[in-house]
Design an enzyme around this catalytic site. Structure first.
Site, PDB file in Angstrom:
ATOM      1  N   GLU A   1       0.694  -1.200   0.060  1.00  0.00           N
ATOM      2  CA  GLU A   1       0.094  -0.024   0.052  1.00  0.00           C
ATOM      3  C   GLU A   1       0.999   1.414   0.052  1.00  0.00           C
ATOM      4  O   GLU A   1       1.678   1.440   0.677  1.00  0.00           O
ATOM      5  CB  GLU A   1      -0.926  -0.043   1.445  1.00  0.00           C
TER       6      GLU A   1
ATOM      7  N   THR B   1      -6.341   2.934  -5.306  1.00  0.00           N
ATOM      8  CA  THR B   1      -5.823   1.421  -5.277  1.00  0.00           C
ATOM      9  C   THR B   1      -6.908   0.728  -6.143  1.00  0.00           C
ATOM     10  O   THR B   1      -5.959  -0.520  -6.786  1.00  0.00           O
ATOM     11  CB  THR B   1      -6.241   0.844  -3.794  1.00  0.00           C
TER      12      THR B   1
ATOM     13  N   HIS C   1      -0.892   3.539   4.928  1.00  0.00           N
ATOM     14  CA  HIS C   1      -1.932   4.446   4.287  1.00  0.00           C
ATOM     15  C   HIS C   1      -1.869   5.692   4.814  1.00  0.00           C
ATOM     16  O   HIS C   1      -1.872   5.885   6.002  1.00  0.00           O
ATOM     17  CB  HIS C   1      -3.085   3.754   4.209  1.00  0.00           C
TER      18      HIS C   1
ATOM     19  N   ASP D   1       1.077   0.497  -4.924  1.00  0.00           N
ATOM     20  CA  ASP D   1       0.019   0.780  -5.840  1.00  0.00           C
ATOM     21  C   ASP D   1      -0.069   2.099  -6.410  1.00  0.00           C
ATOM     22  O   ASP D   1      -0.608   2.297  -7.355  1.00  0.00           O
ATOM     23  CB  ASP D   1      -1.339   0.269  -5.118  1.00  0.00           C
ATOM     24  N   HIS D   2       0.428   3.258  -5.536  1.00  0.00           N
ATOM     25  CA  HIS D   2       0.336   4.397  -6.124  1.00  0.00           C
ATOM     26  C   HIS D   2       1.289   5.278  -5.046  1.00  0.00           C
ATOM     27  O   HIS D   2       1.824   4.632  -4.221  1.00  0.00           O
ATOM     28  CB  HIS D   2      -0.947   5.007  -5.946  1.00  0.00           C
TER      29      HIS D   2
HETATM   30  C1  GP9 Z   1      -9.075   0.354   1.377  1.00  0.00           C
HETATM   31  C2  GP9 Z   1      -7.788   0.470   0.635  1.00  0.00           C
HETATM   32  C3  GP9 Z   1      -7.331   1.907   0.351  1.00  0.00           C
HETATM   33  O1  GP9 Z   1      -9.730  -0.838   1.300  1.00  0.00           O
HETATM   34  O2  GP9 Z   1      -7.536  -0.299  -0.578  1.00  0.00           O
HETATM   35  O3  GP9 Z   1      -7.588   2.481  -0.847  1.00  0.00           O
HETATM   36  P1  GP9 Z   1      -6.613   3.811  -1.375  1.00  0.00           P
HETATM   37  O4  GP9 Z   1      -7.347   4.872  -0.449  1.00  0.00           O
HETATM   38  O5  GP9 Z   1      -5.281   3.513  -1.160  1.00  0.00           O
HETATM   39  O6  GP9 Z   1      -7.252   3.896  -2.900  1.00  0.00           O
HETATM   40 MN    MN Z   2      -4.031   2.302  -2.121  1.00  0.00          MN
END
Ligand code: GP9
Ligand code: MN
Length: 713
Positions: free
Chosen positions: A274, A318, A436, A495-496
């Site tokens: 993440e 995500t 996150h 992911d980003h």
């Molecule tokens: C929540 C997680 C966060 O289930 O995948 O998503 P994001 O805010 O990173 O797009």
């Molecule tokens: Mn994410």
């Protein structure tokens, strides 16, 4: 002693009092107010009793209190435009309609932890929710209490227990009341948007829309979305797909003979890191590596590590990364493709591709299943299992979660219970979440110094990344001991970005610069992409690529022919690969030049370049831009037109049957249990039922005292 009881008026007396007041002045207005209160009360009570909306803090609690009122006023005010008995019946009708919607959602939510959508209502069975069948099993007699007031109100009108207002109210008053409802709705929306920007454009989770705006507003929002989707779907025709497939086939590159099929038949672990940026690799704070374990993994001679690999997500963050990783399709220009199209569209996704080659597929995530509409989308992707928050009993303990879900160390450890039961070969995707924004972690879990940029949302980033790194190491250690390491291939990706462009002064400090340029910001979009297996020839690979390329690259290694697949990425390992990275907003990066935030740079030197007519850049830019615009618009057309539904009669891929999947905890567990008998290839079955969970070692402080209890659950 019971004297005080005498002072409490009897229900009869209360009713007489109410009736008296209602009778004497403007009875219809009172009847309207009574209905508004009843609808508000039912909704509010249900928000707390039957839905898990996760309202946190005073603002969200206030909105939860407020949000049933605007639509109750708007709908019930319709009664005020009429007079006589009719107006009473209309008020009761609108109370009944709102109650029925509340009731249906309550039942649906109990089963699926999500709200009803127009897509599900209209295509009911195709999404595999088996609605009718399960309703009888989950209904309680007390659920019908929602309709109690309506029955009483009907009785009161029929048996003339209410004085019917023959005159009604003035038109002006009716209009003002409706306007009041609309104003309240706007106030609610205003506060909601300031608390959660992009609430409607990004549409993260149905829970959010209900929490902030209300159940009826959600219905309206969903209806508009569904209408738009149906329209674009209707306009699409098979010829649209033919044209796109033609283009895609010209993009297909030859496989790499050195790598092709080397990982065939192995388990696949997809580890979603993440918000993890590439700059964290080998990055140090106060002389200490932030992610020592991932660094080791990155430099391992059996790891193929890409150091010019970019995230290509849009607003869907995500979910966009997942859309690319599973399908090699881009997210959309606005909103989340998984939320908008995940439920009903046809896909040719990795879980389904592998399923059809004898794999079991499972997604693991410590957040609620509805986030990014995963609960529905994963069925369309063909996942056999989706282990979401409901499968993790530890997630019910308050300090076991942070931000969006279960803390990574606990999440990964608790996932082992399911991993060991998966029939092999399997494809397991583990989506971490602790690293996150806003990068909060409790003191007990922090054993790394924060950075000192002075920007509060940035400085904790290395600490949660460090935590994720240790969690990853614990998982890998377990997999080695459990015997799952040698016959698996591991794919890791960030992911980003974790630190957005809004934090430029802090970014400059992290990078040891005075000031950041758009070139630095482009570099900051790099995320890790690593593939590891014990028989893989590794090394740092400088090829320019992005998330859209993950699937074709992995299919090459797994030896899965993809000639007929509609994928917009390319195989990064192909000797013919050239490297054009399309960003979701139309910017691009090539090994030679890049366009980022409307500026051009030399990719290697970082020098800014000016676009003049005869330059080499001009040529590259024109060609690249038209390619980028084309792949983005073609990918959008595939999603918004649901074009893959036209891709029938394929010899290499069968359409996914969404109906065959059921992610309810009871069903998932039963299915897993049955699989131990029908296909005894899981680690657990191979060990003759002897669990491997004792091999999982974690230093998660939450589990330190009751470690054994938790692992044997
Ligand atoms: C929540 C997680 C966060 O289930 O995948 O998503 P994001 O805010 O990173 O797009
Ligand atoms: Mn994410």
């Amino acid at each position: 002693m019971l004297n005080f009881l005498k002072k409490i008026p009897s229900p009869k007396l209360i009713w007489q009092k109410i009736k008296q007041t209602m009778d004497t002045s403007a009875p219809l207005v009172w009847f309207f107010v009574l209905n508004v209160i009843l609808v508000w009360f039912k909704t509010f009570v249900n928000y707390h009793m039957n839905f898990n909306l996760g309202a946190e803090g005073a603002i969200q609690q206030f909105l939860l209190f407020l949000n049933p009122i605007p639509t109750a006023i708007i709908f019930l005010s319709i009664a005020l435009y009429f007079r006589g008995a009719l107006s009473y019946w209309i008020a009761i009708l609108f109370n009944a309609i709102q109650s029925l919607w509340l009731f249906s959602n309550m039942l649906y939510y109990r089963e699926f932890s999500d709200f009803l959508s127009m897509g599900i209502l209209s295509s009911g069975s195709s999404t595999g929710n088996n609605l009718g069948k399960s309703i009888a099993a989950i209904i309680h007699w007390s659920d019908y209490l929602i309709f109690l007031d309506i029955i009483i109100l009907i009785g009161l009108v029929i048996f003339k227990q209410l004085t019917i207002d023959r005159k009604g109210v003035q038109k002006k008053f009716a209009v003002l009341t409706t306007v009041l409802g609309v104003v309240l709705m706007l106030v609610d929306y205003g506060i909601a948007s300031s608390d959660r920007s992009g609430l409607l454009t990004r549409s993260f989770d149905n829970n959010y829309i209900v929490k902030y705006l209300g159940l009826n507003e959600y219905a309206a929002f969903n209806a508009v979305q569904t209408y738009n989707q149906t329209e674009s779907r209707k306009r699409a025709k098979p010829a649209d797909l033919d044209k796109i497939k033609q283009f895609v086939s010209t993009q297909k590159l030859p496989d790499n003979i050195q790598y092709y099929g080397t990982q065939k038949g192995k388990n696949v672990f997809m580890i979603h890191l993440e918000s993890f940026q590439q700059f964290l690799i080998d990055y140090k704070v106060d002389g200490q590596e932030v992610t020592p374990n991932l660094n080791k993994f990155y430099h391992d001679q059996s790891t193929l590590s890409f150091d010019n690999f970019y995230n290509q997500v849009g607003q869907g963050k995500t979910s966009d990364a997942e859309m690319m990783q599973e399908n090699s399709l881009f997210g959309l220009a606005t909103g989340s493709a998984m939320v908008k199209y995940g439920t009903n569209n046809t896909f040719e996704s990795l879980p389904a591709i592998l399923n059809q080659r004898g794999y079991t597929s499972a997604a693991f995530h410590g957040d609620v299943a509805s986030f990014w509409n995963r609960d529905n989308t994963y069925k369309s992707f063909g996942y056999n299992y989706f282990f979401s928050k409901a499968y993790y009993p530890n997630a019910n303990k308050p300090n076991f979660n942070v931000g969006y879900g279960l803390k990574d160390k606990i999440f990964l450890q608790d996932s082992a219970k399911y991993i060991e039961q998966l029939p092999q070969p399997f494809y397991a995707k583990l989506i971490t979440v602790t690293n996150h924004y806003p990068y909060d972690l409790d003191k007990e879990n922090i054993d790394f110094p924060a950075t000192k940029t002075g920007d509060n949302t940035v400085d904790g980033y290395v600490q949660t990344a460090h935590y994720l790194d240790s969690a990853f190491a614990e998982l890998m250690d377990y997999l080695k001991k459990a015997g799952l390491y040698d016959n698996s291939v591991f794919v890791l990706y960030g992911d980003h970005y974790g630190i957005s462009e809004n934090h430029q002064p802090a970014i400059a400090q992290l990078l040891g610069k005075d000031k950041v340029t758009n070139y630095d910001l482009a570099q900051f979009q790099k995320v890790p992409f690593m593939i590891h297996a014990n028989n893989l020839k590794g090394g740092i690979n400088h090829t320019y690529g992005g998330e859209i390329d993950m699937l074709p690259t992995l299919l090459d290694l797994l030896g899965v022919p993809d000639d007929n697949m509609t994928m917009f990425g390319q195989d990064l390992l192909s000797p013919k690969y050239q490297g054009v990275v399309a960003m979701r907003d139309g910017d691009w990066i090539t090994p030679q030049y890049m366009k980022f935030n409307n500026q051009y740079f030399n990719t290697q030197s970082g020098e800014q370049e000016i676009l003049n007519d005869n330059s080499d850049l001009k040529q590259v830019a024109t060609k690249t831009q038209s390619y980028v615009d084309k792949v983005l618009s073609y990918s959008d057309a595939v999603i918004t037109g649901d074009l893959l539904r036209f891709d029938k009669n394929r010899s290499d891929f069968n359409a996914v049957n969404k109906k065959s999947f059921d992610y309810k905890k009871t069903s998932g567990l039963a299915q897993l249990k049955a699989a131990q008998e029908s296909n005894p290839s899981s680690i657990l079955a191979q060990n003759k039922g002897q669990s491997t969970l004792g091999m999982y070692k974690t230093d998660a402080p939450e589990l330190s005292n009751n470690h054994n209890n938790n692992t044997s659950k």
